[in-house]
Design an enzyme around this catalytic site. Structure first.
Site, short mmCIF file in Angstrom:
data_model
loop_
_atom_site.label_atom_id
_atom_site.label_comp_id
_atom_site.label_asym_id
_atom_site.label_seq_id
_atom_site.Cartn_x
_atom_site.Cartn_y
_atom_site.Cartn_z
N SER A 156 -7.80 33.88 -8.17
CA SER A 156 -8.81 32.43 -8.03
C SER A 156 -10.11 33.09 -8.80
O SER A 156 -9.84 33.38 -9.82
CB SER A 156 -8.91 32.04 -6.61
OG SER A 156 -9.21 30.95 -6.51
N TRP A 157 -11.10 33.02 -8.13
CA TRP A 157 -12.41 33.25 -8.82
C TRP A 157 -12.47 34.56 -9.29
O TRP A 157 -13.02 34.99 -10.27
CB TRP A 157 -13.49 32.61 -8.02
CG TRP A 157 -14.88 33.70 -8.41
CD1 TRP A 157 -15.50 34.52 -7.65
CD2 TRP A 157 -15.74 33.50 -9.66
NE1 TRP A 157 -16.72 35.13 -8.45
CE2 TRP A 157 -16.70 34.40 -9.63
CE3 TRP A 157 -15.63 32.55 -10.76
CZ2 TRP A 157 -17.58 34.33 -10.53
CZ3 TRP A 157 -16.79 32.54 -11.69
CH2 TRP A 157 -17.69 33.31 -11.63
N HIS B 127 -1.30 28.29 -4.37
CA HIS B 127 -2.50 28.95 -4.70
C HIS B 127 -2.62 30.11 -3.69
O HIS B 127 -3.16 31.19 -4.27
CB HIS B 127 -3.59 28.14 -4.48
CG HIS B 127 -4.92 28.68 -5.03
ND1 HIS B 127 -5.01 28.73 -6.52
CD2 HIS B 127 -6.15 29.09 -4.49
CE1 HIS B 127 -6.36 29.43 -6.71
NE2 HIS B 127 -7.02 29.45 -5.48
N GLY C 86 -13.50 32.91 -4.28
CA GLY C 86 -14.46 32.09 -4.01
C GLY C 86 -15.00 31.08 -5.05
O GLY C 86 -14.56 30.00 -5.28
N ASP D 229 0.88 25.63 -7.61
CA ASP D 229 -0.64 25.68 -7.51
C ASP D 229 -1.34 24.60 -7.76
O ASP D 229 -1.50 24.28 -8.92
CB ASP D 229 -0.92 27.12 -8.06
CG ASP D 229 -2.50 27.52 -7.63
OD1 ASP D 229 -3.29 26.56 -7.24
OD2 ASP D 229 -2.88 28.63 -8.26
#
Length: 323
Positions: free
Chosen positions: A119-120, A303, A47, A275
């Site tokens: 990701s985050w 991604h 996120g 990505d």
């Protein structure tokens, strides 16, 4: 448990769950599934603000892993929820989340755990592991990010060179940030507006841009951002813009600069060559700085990954399960 090499494990349900009081009026939802006597592993979702998903449990052999999942502050089943404009975002920072992870580890009586997330989630994993390396057994990351300001600038401005039509609409959503203004900070301010219509418009504009960045990738189901339920979508945008407008409260480049602190922790980095949201260079730089990391570049993936990414993640987690 037997399965094909590129097949995830069957769905499982938690055998234990609860709400952890982490202070500042926040309760963090957590759950545990798999084998109570298995190797501890923590899933750190992305996120920021996406919440943990049940599908993530299926990357882990339920006979060999004790899998812990949690919803970071303000999202998923944690309270207060960031979709509520009254929720105080001052107590939602990277440092708070690292402390929450430590509280959860102590609550569950875990000495060391494997960390998994992309990701985050990658950024938060690295920040936690560099602060508490003695508590981490291994790390598996699909889609590497470190939330440098240069990475944020790429995602919300640089990729506009590839999608100029969509980026023009994204920029038009915050006319006060015209020219070289800070688009992310402008969206963050709009997400704090007392006007529900302003927040809704900012949410829609942000999600439309995020979906555009992922539009060249193959996925099933609704759009990854715009397709979320209303409250979850608004919380995600509010938390994302809050974190990214502050550079995640990290010094520029600190996670790669301090990667030497991860020495002795085996890591597997899985990253798609195409990505667009998080270019491969970040994973490459991290792998060079982290002595015990191996980088698996997936040609043709982005991604969101794909079958080859799934195979690489499953292989890494299966390998580490025996250690």
């Amino acid at each position: 448990m037997d399965r094909e090499p590129d097949e995830k494990y069957p769905p499982i349900e938690p055998y234990e769950q609860g709400m952890l009081d982490v202070g500042d009026g926040n309760l963090v939802h957590w759950e545990v599934c798999g084998n109570p006597d298995g190797k501890p592993a923590l899933v750190v979702h992305g996120g920021p603000g996406s919440g943990c998903g049940a599908h993530t449990r299926q990357y882990f052999d339920p006979d060999r892993y004790r899998v812990v999942l949690f919803d970071q502050r303000g999202c998923g089943r944690s309270t207060p929820h960031a979709s509520d404009p009254a929720a105080d975002m001052r107590h939602n920072t990277t440092a708070h989340l690292i402390a929450d992870m430590e509280r959860l580890r102590v609550r569950l009586g875990i000495e060391k755990w494997l960390l998994y997330g992309g990701s985050w989630g990658s950024t938060l994993i690295l920040a936690y592991a560099e602060e508490h390396p003695e508590r981490v057994s291994e790390i598996v990351i699909p889609a590497v990010t470190t939330t440098r300001r240069s990475e944020i600038d790429w995602l919300y401005r640089g990729v506009g060179k590839i999608f100029p039509e969509a980026w023009d609409l994204f920029r038009a959503g915050v006319p006060e940030a015209a020219g070289d203004g800070d688009l992310v900070a402008a969206y963050a301010r709009r997400m704090e507006s007392p006007d529900a219509a302003v927040r809704a418009k900012a949410t829609a504009d942000w999600c439309a841009w995020e979906d555009t960045v992922l539009s060249q990738e193959t996925y099933s189901g609704p759009p990854p951002y715009s397709g979320r339920p209303g409250g979850a979508r608004q919380a995600l945008v509010r938390i994302c813009s809050h974190y990214f407008s502050h550079g995640a409260w990290l010094e520029e480049g600190q996670l790669i600069r301090n990667a030497g602190r991860l020495a002795g922790i085996p890591g597997v980095l899985v990253h798609g060559r195409f990505d667009l949201g998080g270019p491969l260079i970040t994973a490459w730089e991290l792998a060079k700085a982290w002595p015990d990391a191996e980088l698996n570049v997936i040609d043709g993936a982005g991604h969101l990954g794909g079958p080859a990414t799934t195979r690489a993640v499953l292989e890494a987690l299966d390998r580490f399960a025996a250690q």
